[in-house]
Design a protein around this motif. Sequence first.
Motif, PDB file in Angstrom:
ATOM      1  N   ILE A 125       0.858  -1.188   0.000  1.00 54.17           N
ATOM      2  CA  ILE A 125       0.000   0.000   0.000  1.00 54.17           C
ATOM      3  C   ILE A 125       0.893   1.236   0.000  1.00 54.17           C
ATOM      4  O   ILE A 125       1.776   1.367   0.851  1.00 54.17           O
ATOM      5  CB  ILE A 125      -0.926   0.009   1.225  1.00 54.17           C
ATOM      6  CG1 ILE A 125      -1.756  -1.285   1.265  1.00 54.17           C
ATOM      7  CG2 ILE A 125      -1.840   1.230   1.210  1.00 54.17           C
ATOM      8  CD1 ILE A 125      -2.583  -1.461   2.518  1.00 54.17           C
ATOM      9  N   ASP A 126       0.680   2.127  -0.972  1.00 59.20           N
ATOM     10  CA  ASP A 126       1.552   3.291  -1.108  1.00 59.20           C
ATOM     11  C   ASP A 126       0.978   4.522  -0.395  1.00 59.20           C
ATOM     12  O   ASP A 126      -0.044   4.444   0.290  1.00 59.20           O
ATOM     13  CB  ASP A 126       1.832   3.595  -2.579  1.00 59.20           C
ATOM     14  CG  ASP A 126       0.588   4.065  -3.330  1.00 59.20           C
ATOM     15  OD1 ASP A 126      -0.529   4.050  -2.758  1.00 59.20           O
ATOM     16  OD2 ASP A 126       0.725   4.465  -4.505  1.00 59.20           O
ATOM     17  N   GLN A 127       1.681   5.654  -0.543  1.00 55.06           N
ATOM     18  CA  GLN A 127       1.282   6.963  -0.002  1.00 55.06           C
ATOM     19  C   GLN A 127       1.264   7.009   1.519  1.00 55.06           C
ATOM     20  O   GLN A 127       0.553   7.817   2.136  1.00 55.06           O
ATOM     21  CB  GLN A 127      -0.097   7.376  -0.552  1.00 55.06           C
ATOM     22  CG  GLN A 127      -0.155   7.514  -2.073  1.00 55.06           C
ATOM     23  CD  GLN A 127       0.679   8.666  -2.594  1.00 55.06           C
ATOM     24  OE1 GLN A 127       0.774   9.710  -1.962  1.00 55.06           O
ATOM     25  NE2 GLN A 127       1.294   8.476  -3.761  1.00 55.06           N
ATOM     26  N   SER A 128       2.067   6.170   2.172  1.00 57.21           N
ATOM     27  CA  SER A 128       2.099   6.149   3.637  1.00 57.21           C
ATOM     28  C   SER A 128       2.715   7.406   4.238  1.00 57.21           C
ATOM     29  O   SER A 128       2.537   7.678   5.432  1.00 57.21           O
ATOM     30  CB  SER A 128       2.884   4.920   4.131  1.00 57.21           C
ATOM     31  OG  SER A 128       2.201   3.732   3.825  1.00 57.21           O
ATOM     32  N   ILE A 129       3.442   8.157   3.431  1.00 55.28           N
ATOM     33  CA  ILE A 129       4.108   9.351   3.955  1.00 55.28           C
ATOM     34  C   ILE A 129       3.110  10.345   4.545  1.00 55.28           C
ATOM     35  O   ILE A 129       3.388  11.011   5.547  1.00 55.28           O
ATOM     36  CB  ILE A 129       4.959  10.032   2.849  1.00 55.28           C
ATOM     37  CG1 ILE A 129       5.759  11.197   3.457  1.00 55.28           C
ATOM     38  CG2 ILE A 129       4.086  10.495   1.676  1.00 55.28           C
ATOM     39  CD1 ILE A 129       6.768  11.796   2.519  1.00 55.28           C
ATOM     40  N   HIS A 130       1.907  10.415   3.963  1.00 56.50           N
ATOM     41  CA  HIS A 130       0.908  11.377   4.459  1.00 56.50           C
ATOM     42  C   HIS A 130       0.373  10.937   5.824  1.00 56.50           C
ATOM     43  O   HIS A 130       0.095  11.781   6.693  1.00 56.50           O
ATOM     44  CB  HIS A 130      -0.230  11.503   3.452  1.00 56.50           C
ATOM     45  CG  HIS A 130       0.266  11.726   2.049  1.00 56.50           C
ATOM     46  ND1 HIS A 130       0.983  12.846   1.695  1.00 56.50           N
ATOM     47  CD2 HIS A 130       0.178  10.961   0.923  1.00 56.50           C
ATOM     48  CE1 HIS A 130       1.307  12.767   0.413  1.00 56.50           C
ATOM     49  NE2 HIS A 130       0.834  11.636  -0.062  1.00 56.50           N
ATOM     50  N   TYR A 131       0.251   9.636   6.010  1.00 56.45           N
ATOM     51  CA  TYR A 131      -0.152   9.068   7.304  1.00 56.45           C
ATOM     52  C   TYR A 131       0.919   9.345   8.355  1.00 56.45           C
ATOM     53  O   TYR A 131       0.625   9.801   9.468  1.00 56.45           O
ATOM     54  CB  TYR A 131      -0.379   7.568   7.111  1.00 56.45           C
ATOM     55  CG  TYR A 131      -0.479   6.743   8.361  1.00 56.45           C
ATOM     56  CD1 TYR A 131      -1.514   6.921   9.259  1.00 56.45           C
ATOM     57  CD2 TYR A 131       0.457   5.736   8.617  1.00 56.45           C
ATOM     58  CE1 TYR A 131      -1.612   6.135  10.396  1.00 56.45           C
ATOM     59  CE2 TYR A 131       0.365   4.952   9.746  1.00 56.45           C
ATOM     60  CZ  TYR A 131      -0.667   5.151  10.635  1.00 56.45           C
ATOM     61  OH  TYR A 131      -0.758   4.372  11.753  1.00 56.45           O
ATOM     62  N   GLN A 132       2.182   9.126   7.996  1.00 54.85           N
ATOM     63  CA  GLN A 132       3.285   9.358   8.921  1.00 54.85           C
ATOM     64  C   GLN A 132       3.426  10.836   9.265  1.00 54.85           C
ATOM     65  O   GLN A 132       3.690  11.202  10.417  1.00 54.85           O
ATOM     66  CB  GLN A 132       4.595   8.821   8.326  1.00 54.85           C
ATOM     67  CG  GLN A 132       4.650   7.318   8.168  1.00 54.85           C
ATOM     68  CD  GLN A 132       4.694   6.584   9.496  1.00 54.85           C
ATOM     69  OE1 GLN A 132       5.017   7.159  10.528  1.00 54.85           O
ATOM     70  NE2 GLN A 132       4.358   5.303   9.477  1.00 54.85           N
ATOM     71  N   ASN A 133       3.252  11.701   8.265  1.00 52.79           N
ATOM     72  CA  ASN A 133       3.341  13.149   8.516  1.00 52.79           C
ATOM     73  C   ASN A 133       2.311  13.592   9.544  1.00 52.79           C
ATOM     74  O   ASN A 133       2.599  14.423  10.419  1.00 52.79           O
ATOM     75  CB  ASN A 133       3.141  13.924   7.212  1.00 52.79           C
ATOM     76  CG  ASN A 133       4.403  13.979   6.381  1.00 52.79           C
ATOM     77  OD1 ASN A 133       5.511  13.815   6.885  1.00 52.79           O
ATOM     78  ND2 ASN A 133       4.243  14.191   5.088  1.00 52.79           N
ATOM     79  N   TYR A 134       1.106  13.049   9.443  1.00 54.77           N
ATOM     80  CA  TYR A 134       0.058  13.427  10.388  1.00 54.77           C
ATOM     81  C   TYR A 134       0.382  12.901  11.792  1.00 54.77           C
ATOM     82  O   TYR A 134       0.241  13.628  12.779  1.00 54.77           O
ATOM     83  CB  TYR A 134      -1.288  12.881   9.918  1.00 54.77           C
ATOM     84  CG  TYR A 134      -2.454  13.304  10.791  1.00 54.77           C
ATOM     85  CD1 TYR A 134      -2.975  14.594  10.699  1.00 54.77           C
ATOM     86  CD2 TYR A 134      -3.025  12.425  11.696  1.00 54.77           C
ATOM     87  CE1 TYR A 134      -4.038  14.997  11.499  1.00 54.77           C
ATOM     88  CE2 TYR A 134      -4.095  12.811  12.493  1.00 54.77           C
ATOM     89  CZ  TYR A 134      -4.592  14.101  12.399  1.00 54.77           C
ATOM     90  OH  TYR A 134      -5.636  14.494  13.190  1.00 54.77           O
ATOM     91  N   LEU A 135       0.823  11.648  11.886  1.00 52.56           N
ATOM     92  CA  LEU A 135       1.171  11.076  13.178  1.00 52.56           C
ATOM     93  C   LEU A 135       2.252  11.896  13.871  1.00 52.56           C
ATOM     94  O   LEU A 135       2.255  12.041  15.092  1.00 52.56           O
ATOM     95  CB  LEU A 135       1.676   9.642  13.007  1.00 52.56           C
ATOM     96  CG  LEU A 135       0.653   8.535  12.768  1.00 52.56           C
ATOM     97  CD1 LEU A 135       1.364   7.196  12.675  1.00 52.56           C
ATOM     98  CD2 LEU A 135      -0.389   8.490  13.872  1.00 52.56           C
ATOM     99  N   HIS A 136       3.171  12.457  13.063  1.00 51.55           N
ATOM    100  CA  HIS A 136       4.303  13.187  13.616  1.00 51.55           C
ATOM    101  C   HIS A 136       4.049  14.695  13.693  1.00 51.55           C
ATOM    102  O   HIS A 136       4.979  15.478  13.831  1.00 51.55           O
ATOM    103  CB  HIS A 136       5.555  12.908  12.784  1.00 51.55           C
ATOM    104  CG  HIS A 136       6.091  11.518  12.946  1.00 51.55           C
ATOM    105  ND1 HIS A 136       5.462  10.425  12.392  1.00 51.55           N
ATOM    106  CD2 HIS A 136       7.171  11.035  13.611  1.00 51.55           C
ATOM    107  CE1 HIS A 136       6.157   9.332  12.700  1.00 51.55           C
ATOM    108  NE2 HIS A 136       7.188   9.674  13.438  1.00 51.55           N
ATOM    109  N   HIS A 137       2.798  15.107  13.566  1.00 51.83           N
ATOM    110  CA  HIS A 137       2.402  16.523  13.673  1.00 51.83           C
ATOM    111  C   HIS A 137       3.011  17.387  12.569  1.00 51.83           C
ATOM    112  O   HIS A 137       3.183  18.596  12.748  1.00 51.83           O
ATOM    113  CB  HIS A 137       2.815  17.116  15.035  1.00 51.83           C
ATOM    114  CG  HIS A 137       2.237  16.413  16.214  1.00 51.83           C
ATOM    115  ND1 HIS A 137       0.933  16.597  16.641  1.00 51.83           N
ATOM    116  CD2 HIS A 137       2.785  15.520  17.061  1.00 51.83           C
ATOM    117  CE1 HIS A 137       0.711  15.854  17.699  1.00 51.83           C
ATOM    118  NE2 HIS A 137       1.814  15.185  17.974  1.00 51.83           N
TER     119      HIS A 137
END
Length: 450
Positions: A125-137
Amino acid sequence: MKKINATPSDLAIVVFNKFKNLKNQSHKPSEKILVNLFENLFYASLKTEENDFIKVTITLINSENPDPRPPKRIVKDRWNIINLEETIEFNVKNIVKLSKAADPWSSSLAVDFDKNGNLFIWGLIDQSIHYQNYLHHESETGPEQPGLFQTSITNIGTLLVIIDYELIATLKQNILISKYIDVFKFGKVSDIVKSHSKKLIDEVVEYLSNLSDFEKETWNNQVNILWTQTISRILIRIQNYHHGGSFIISKSKNNDLDIKHKIQYGRLYNALKNKIAFSIENSTISDLIYEHYLDDESERDIPVELYLDESISNNNKNESSSELKGAIRFVASLSCIDGLVVLDDQLKVKGFGAVVKNFNLPEEVYISKTARFSVRNLEPIKPNHFGTRHRAIFSHCWGNVGSLGFVISQDGDIRAITRIENKLIMWENIRVHHMNKSQKLKRILLNKRK
């Protein structure tokens, strides 16, 4: 809630209980499947691949119907599944091998189970960077999450389970944590942080002069949130170094500290001020355009000057966000040298590599089980039970009332410390990531009530 001598089976029980009231039982994993899933991930976390520790995220997702309720509008950066031509058995060896192609900041492994309960990997599953960015504020909005839940290997013997953006539990070697304390929302730590952020509120008051009382209150809350997020982001960055670190926020003269590297770094505070000021300005101009030129009955063209003002303010806001990100990473990097990073109550760095000249420790430190101070929820422990990094923070906070200390252990544990009356209080397992209540679990609870 913390359980000692826990195993992946204990983690499976916690996660299984979260889903036991699902209305749709057709594709819910059994406890046995979850035990198998977490055991394989736990043992994989103990391995290395090309001398690197294993880091990977898996998403438990239905291979036959992975996207049952897609939104009406599919945004360009929404997640997508890339199917493997052949499925791969879910075991330690394959997890370790595929982890090199599935950095958690870029993708996750799509995992499912068959009718016999056997787990298999069927895609990425791609585009995980947006999920990580949100988790990390590091972004203000988070994308929808695919599948039932995500599990990440974040360190040796460490598994983290998230449903949507709700942290369900973490297994750290033999310790299972299923409750994190939100010290930034309630209690003494929150009160101290808000007292510090008030200085910033006072400085941006000129930008609020033409706003309603409700709007002023809203922006005051935004300042508090941004201030808290900034501290959380520093903590997360230090945690990600995996070497441990500590810093204090204190308005004292720090006479008890020997600061090896004295500096005057105020850019973090200035970046916060710029971020808020330009956000208010951009929001005000955007609201003006919307109210007077974009409603259904308006036929007037937007004045060029107003359009340019909005574009410039939006650009300034984005630039200030980038400035803040860089300042946060700079401050966090100072923790790589042994000793404390010393900040004042405006988050201005006074120095790093600081050590305590003479330890002044209380007889006991009290671990608080809740964010709010309550004597009945305190557990005493001797300060000598901890290492030098902790005892340095204990000593400074004990001798300087109002100081707030944070310690990040090598294994990733984050603790907050301050003095309340005649007691030195420490909070363990504090919440720092950007977490929200799961929409999936909300639906489960609603269905249960019906």
